[in-house]
Design an enzyme around this catalytic site. Structure first.
Site, PDB file in Angstrom:
ATOM      1  N   GLU A  23     -14.579  24.465  15.364  1.00 16.87           N
ATOM      2  CA  GLU A  23     -13.162  24.263  15.733  1.00 16.87           C
ATOM      3  C   GLU A  23     -12.441  23.894  14.446  1.00 16.87           C
ATOM      4  O   GLU A  23     -12.545  22.755  13.970  1.00 16.87           O
ATOM      5  CB  GLU A  23     -13.043  23.145  16.775  1.00 16.87           C
ATOM      6  CG  GLU A  23     -13.684  23.472  18.109  1.00 16.87           C
ATOM      7  CD  GLU A  23     -12.879  24.457  18.947  1.00 16.87           C
ATOM      8  OE1 GLU A  23     -11.710  24.730  18.616  1.00 16.87           O
ATOM      9  OE2 GLU A  23     -13.429  24.968  19.934  1.00 16.87           O
ATOM     10  N   LYS A  55     -21.793  12.298  14.363  1.00 16.12           N
ATOM     11  CA  LYS A  55     -21.299  11.811  13.072  1.00 16.12           C
ATOM     12  C   LYS A  55     -19.775  11.916  13.062  1.00 16.12           C
ATOM     13  O   LYS A  55     -19.209  12.983  12.862  1.00 16.12           O
ATOM     14  CB  LYS A  55     -21.871  12.608  11.896  1.00 16.12           C
ATOM     15  CG  LYS A  55     -21.648  11.839  10.588  1.00 16.12           C
ATOM     16  CD  LYS A  55     -21.391  12.701   9.383  1.00 16.12           C
ATOM     17  CE  LYS A  55     -19.969  13.025   9.105  1.00 16.12           C
ATOM     18  NZ  LYS A  55     -19.043  11.916   8.779  1.00 16.12           N
ATOM     19  N   CYS A  66      -4.467  20.051  14.696  1.00  9.21           N
ATOM     20  CA  CYS A  66      -4.837  21.411  14.289  1.00  9.21           C
ATOM     21  C   CYS A  66      -3.859  22.452  14.824  1.00  9.21           C
ATOM     22  O   CYS A  66      -3.805  23.561  14.318  1.00  9.21           O
ATOM     23  CB  CYS A  66      -6.251  21.719  14.727  1.00  9.21           C
ATOM     24  SG  CYS A  66      -6.562  21.174  16.393  1.00  9.21           S
ATOM     25  N   GLU A 114      -2.949  25.578   5.665  1.00  2.00           N
ATOM     26  CA  GLU A 114      -2.727  24.573   6.704  1.00  2.00           C
ATOM     27  C   GLU A 114      -2.139  23.336   6.043  1.00  2.00           C
ATOM     28  O   GLU A 114      -2.789  22.724   5.189  1.00  2.00           O
ATOM     29  CB  GLU A 114      -4.044  24.224   7.386  1.00  2.00           C
ATOM     30  CG  GLU A 114      -3.871  23.171   8.461  1.00  2.00           C
ATOM     31  CD  GLU A 114      -5.182  22.757   9.115  1.00  2.00           C
ATOM     32  OE1 GLU A 114      -6.202  22.669   8.413  1.00  2.00           O
ATOM     33  OE2 GLU A 114      -5.171  22.507  10.330  1.00  2.00           O
TER      34      GLU A 114
HETATM   35  P1  NAP Z   1     -13.071  17.535   7.344  1.00  2.00           P
HETATM   36  O1  NAP Z   1     -12.779  16.937   6.037  1.00  2.00           O
HETATM   37  O2  NAP Z   1     -13.566  18.930   7.392  1.00  2.00           O
HETATM   38  O3  NAP Z   1     -14.123  16.549   8.031  1.00  2.00           O
HETATM   39  C1  NAP Z   1     -14.572  16.741   9.363  1.00  2.00           C
HETATM   40  C2  NAP Z   1     -15.945  16.099   9.524  1.00  2.00           C
HETATM   41  O4  NAP Z   1     -16.909  16.825   8.747  1.00  2.00           O
HETATM   42  C3  NAP Z   1     -16.028  14.652   9.046  1.00  2.00           C
HETATM   43  O5  NAP Z   1     -16.874  13.925   9.903  1.00  2.00           O
HETATM   44  C4  NAP Z   1     -16.620  14.817   7.657  1.00  2.00           C
HETATM   45  O6  NAP Z   1     -17.245  13.653   7.171  1.00  2.00           O
HETATM   46  C5  NAP Z   1     -17.635  15.921   7.917  1.00  2.00           C
HETATM   47  N1  NAP Z   1     -18.103  16.646   6.732  1.00  2.00           N
HETATM   48  C6  NAP Z   1     -17.479  16.788   5.535  1.00  2.00           C
HETATM   49  N2  NAP Z   1     -18.259  17.538   4.692  1.00  2.00           N
HETATM   50  C7  NAP Z   1     -19.372  17.866   5.381  1.00  2.00           C
HETATM   51  C8  NAP Z   1     -20.548  18.624   5.058  1.00  2.00           C
HETATM   52  N3  NAP Z   1     -20.714  19.194   3.887  1.00  2.00           N
HETATM   53  N4  NAP Z   1     -21.507  18.749   5.998  1.00  2.00           N
HETATM   54  C9  NAP Z   1     -21.365  18.186   7.219  1.00  2.00           C
HETATM   55  N5  NAP Z   1     -20.266  17.458   7.577  1.00  2.00           N
HETATM   56  C10 NAP Z   1     -19.287  17.304   6.674  1.00  2.00           C
HETATM   57  O7  NAP Z   1     -11.804  17.468   8.293  1.00  2.00           O
HETATM   58  P2  NAP Z   1     -10.776  16.278   8.540  1.00  2.00           P
HETATM   59  O8  NAP Z   1      -9.927  16.091   7.345  1.00  2.00           O
HETATM   60  O9  NAP Z   1     -11.471  15.080   9.126  1.00  2.00           O
HETATM   61  O10 NAP Z   1      -9.920  16.915   9.742  1.00  2.00           O
HETATM   62  C11 NAP Z   1      -8.876  17.786   9.506  1.00  2.00           C
HETATM   63  C12 NAP Z   1      -9.249  19.222   9.797  1.00  2.00           C
HETATM   64  O11 NAP Z   1      -9.777  19.343  11.104  1.00  2.00           O
HETATM   65  C13 NAP Z   1      -8.041  20.134   9.781  1.00  2.00           C
HETATM   66  O12 NAP Z   1      -8.353  21.330   9.105  1.00  2.00           O
HETATM   67  C14 NAP Z   1      -7.787  20.399  11.256  1.00  2.00           C
HETATM   68  O13 NAP Z   1      -7.099  21.581  11.537  1.00  2.00           O
HETATM   69  C15 NAP Z   1      -9.162  20.433  11.785  1.00  2.00           C
HETATM   70  N6  NAP Z   1      -9.155  20.195  13.230  1.00  2.00           N
HETATM   71  C16 NAP Z   1      -9.444  21.236  14.075  1.00  2.00           C
HETATM   72  C17 NAP Z   1      -9.400  21.043  15.449  1.00  2.00           C
HETATM   73  C18 NAP Z   1      -9.726  22.140  16.420  1.00  2.00           C
HETATM   74  O14 NAP Z   1     -10.042  21.835  17.556  1.00  2.00           O
HETATM   75  N7  NAP Z   1      -9.666  23.396  16.030  1.00  2.00           N
HETATM   76  C19 NAP Z   1      -9.061  19.791  15.958  1.00  2.00           C
HETATM   77  C20 NAP Z   1      -8.765  18.768  15.060  1.00  2.00           C
HETATM   78  C21 NAP Z   1      -8.826  18.985  13.700  1.00  2.00           C
HETATM   79  P3  NAP Z   1     -16.432  12.614   6.236  1.00  2.00           P
HETATM   80  O15 NAP Z   1     -15.365  12.036   7.096  1.00  2.00           O
HETATM   81  O16 NAP Z   1     -17.457  11.630   5.853  1.00  2.00           O
HETATM   82  O17 NAP Z   1     -15.889  13.418   5.092  1.00  2.00           O
END
Ligand code: NAP
Length: 460
Positions: free
Chosen positions: A235, A162, A269, A363
């Site tokens: 992650e 997903k 990130c 963040e």
């Molecule tokens: P996000 O809002 O947490 O979304 C990530 C994924 O989770 C999306 O596919 C999202 O779907 C899905 N999701 C949202 N709510 C969910 C739920 N309740 N149950 C299951 N899945 C759910 O993050 P983002 O804004 O895309 O990415 C930014 C974040 O990712 C930042 O905090 C960044 O630091 C972190 N990140 C971490 C790493 C690492 O390797 N540590 C790498 C890259 C990014 P939708 O798109 O449909 O909302």
């Protein structure tokens, strides 16, 4: 059958550039069923054949590099040069996965080390877990998908993927590439739709053996709660810090710090967010840093010399603009940037910040960096480490003793010496402590997280 579609827009022009079917509950159920059914045959496919599929996929991704980079640049708003770099890293992640498929193995155990083990032979092997749910964020629509799909397939798992709703086109392209390279039907299923429904249905499906998630800490925490007794890898985010000592090579450090703060509009990130610079070089460093920031080319990510494109959405810009305004009210000064227009936020440099401000302790995930002057190296290490997060950190120094103090002192997943928090190659262990996550990726380490250990004891 699903009838609704999700339109995907170019994040700079706003133009619709594609659409993908939206999964409903039945579609998610069918995807998990298909993955579950495909698992036995795939997990028994010899390693060299699984490896061949992954090598072929890497070759095809390489041949289609520019098409993939274009999709990334448009759906994520990523500047062309960084979109190309991501496409190339995706190729490498698949090659690492293809190589890793051939070396997943266990060890023998000296059973007679215990009197009760006398007369027995023992060894353990790694076996695939089953169906992996891979949930990915918007900021690396190819490579962070590759970091889950590559190792999962290498280990013999099937996957339901997903991707982020804002960037599903690159993931769809990748699934197409893998199909064309001989991946059997059902082994990789794509479901697109909101995380709160489609993501949640996947996470709570009892047939899913493992959830591999990359995204924000708050969503990660809710997934861990909802997943129950499943393996999970998380992650998550970071408010990454880097320290610059006076003995550092500033000619190398300054451009690298600028890139680390603003590449992908700071939506990485391990983007550099808190930059601690020794007081004796602070003024000179700041002047050169601000000049280099002002020279960045900001605008259309498809232009070949663009440095900074849009953020993922206007609402994300609004969040950060509010954080900058709050910081200013509390005494921070904007040395560069600070202005926004639609989904564009100018690369922003702040100083006179306090550790309690949102731009420091949360963040920021935007093209915003905070410069902090310090007098004492150990105090700077303590300030950097005083965070809920612990993903990666950087320390610029040529004093080996200080480098080792940092390595020992910092509670995080990786310490980069003479570089910033942003350094990563795709085979190194990568992941965070505390609110930055659980477990590690980096192909070999992801394979470990996506396999179970099975012990075998033979009584002679
Ligand atoms: P996000 O809002 O947490 O979304 C990530 C994924 O989770 C999306 O596919 C999202 O779907 C899905 N999701 C949202 N709510 C969910 C739920 N309740 N149950 C299951 N899945 C759910 O993050 P983002 O804004 O895309 O990415 C930014 C974040 O990712 C930042 O905090 C960044 O630091 C972190 N990140 C971490 C790493 C690492 O390797 N540590 C790498 C890259 C990014 P939708 O798109 O449909 O909302």
């Amino acid at each position: 059958m699903t009838h609704q579609h999700l339109e995907v827009r170019d994040k700079f022009t706003g133009e619709v550039i594609g659409s993908v079917p939206l999964a409903d509950r039945d579609a998610v159920d069918r995807a998990v069923t298909a993955a579950k059914d495909a698992f036995p045959a795939w997990s028994h496919t010899p390693a060299h054949r699984r490896s061949d599929v992954l090598f072929r996929a890497a070759d095809m991704l390489e041949a289609r590099r520019d098409e993939i980079a274009t999709t990334i640049a448009r759906e994520a708003g990523k500047a062309w040069k960084y979109a190309v770099a991501e496409a190339e890293r995706g190729v490498e992640t698949f090659r690492f996965s293809a190589e890793e498929a051939k070396r997943i193995h266990g060890e023998t155990v000296p059973m007679d080390a215990s009197a009760a083990g006398e007369g027995r032979w023992g060894f353990w092997v790694r076996v695939p877990v089953g169906v992996v749910a891979a949930i990915t964020p918007f900021n690396f629509p190819l490579n962070l998908v590759a970091h889950k799909v590559g190792p999962a397939l290498a280990a013999g798992n099937s996957v339901v993927l997903k991707p982020a709703s804002t960037t599903p086109l690159t993931a769809a392209l990748l699934c197409d590439v893998l199909r064309q390279c001989g991946l059997p039907p059902g082994v990789l299923e794509l479901v697109v739709g909101p995380g709160s429904t489609v993501g949640d249905w996947l996470v709570t499906d009892r047939r899913v053996a493992k959830v591999s998630f990359t995204g924000s800490p708050s969503v990660g925490e809710s997934i861990v709660r909802a997943a129950g007794l499943k393996k999970v890898t998380m992650e998550l985010g970071n408010n990454s810090g880097t320290i610059v000592e006076p003995d550092a090579d500033l000619t190398a450090a300054i451009p690298r710090c600028v890139m680390s703060a603003f590449a992908n509009s700071g939506q990485v990130c391990i983007s550099l967010q808190r930059l601690y610079v020794h007081a004796s070089i602070f003024e000179d460093f700041t002047r050169r840093f601000v000049a280099a920031t002002a020279a960045l080319k900001v605008g259309n990510p498809m232009e070949r010399d663009c440095d900074v494109g849009p953020m993922i959405s206007q609402s994300e810009v609004a969040r950060v603009v509010a954080w900058i305004a709050e910081a200013e009210q509390d005494g921070a000064r904007v040395l560069a940037g600070g202005r926004s227009d639609g989904s564009m936020l100018q690369p922003t440099v702040l100083c006179d910040v306090a550790a309690s401000m949102n731009v420091m302790c949360q963040e920021v995930f935007a093209p915003v960096v905070c410069l902090v002057s310090y007098d004492d190296f150990d105090a700077a290490l303590a300030a950097l480490d005083d965070s809920e997060y612990g993903l990666q950190a950087g320390v610029w120094t040529n004093d080996l003793r200080k480098a080792f103090r940092a390595i020992e002192r910092l509670d995080c997943g990786g310490v980069m010496v003479n570089d910033t928090s942003i350094f990563r190659v795709d085979h190194m262990p990568y992941g965070g402590n505390r609110r930055s996550g659980l477990g590690r990726e980096g192909v070999r380490f992801a394979v470990e997280e996506m396999t179970n250990i099975k012990m075998v004891v033979i009584r002679a």
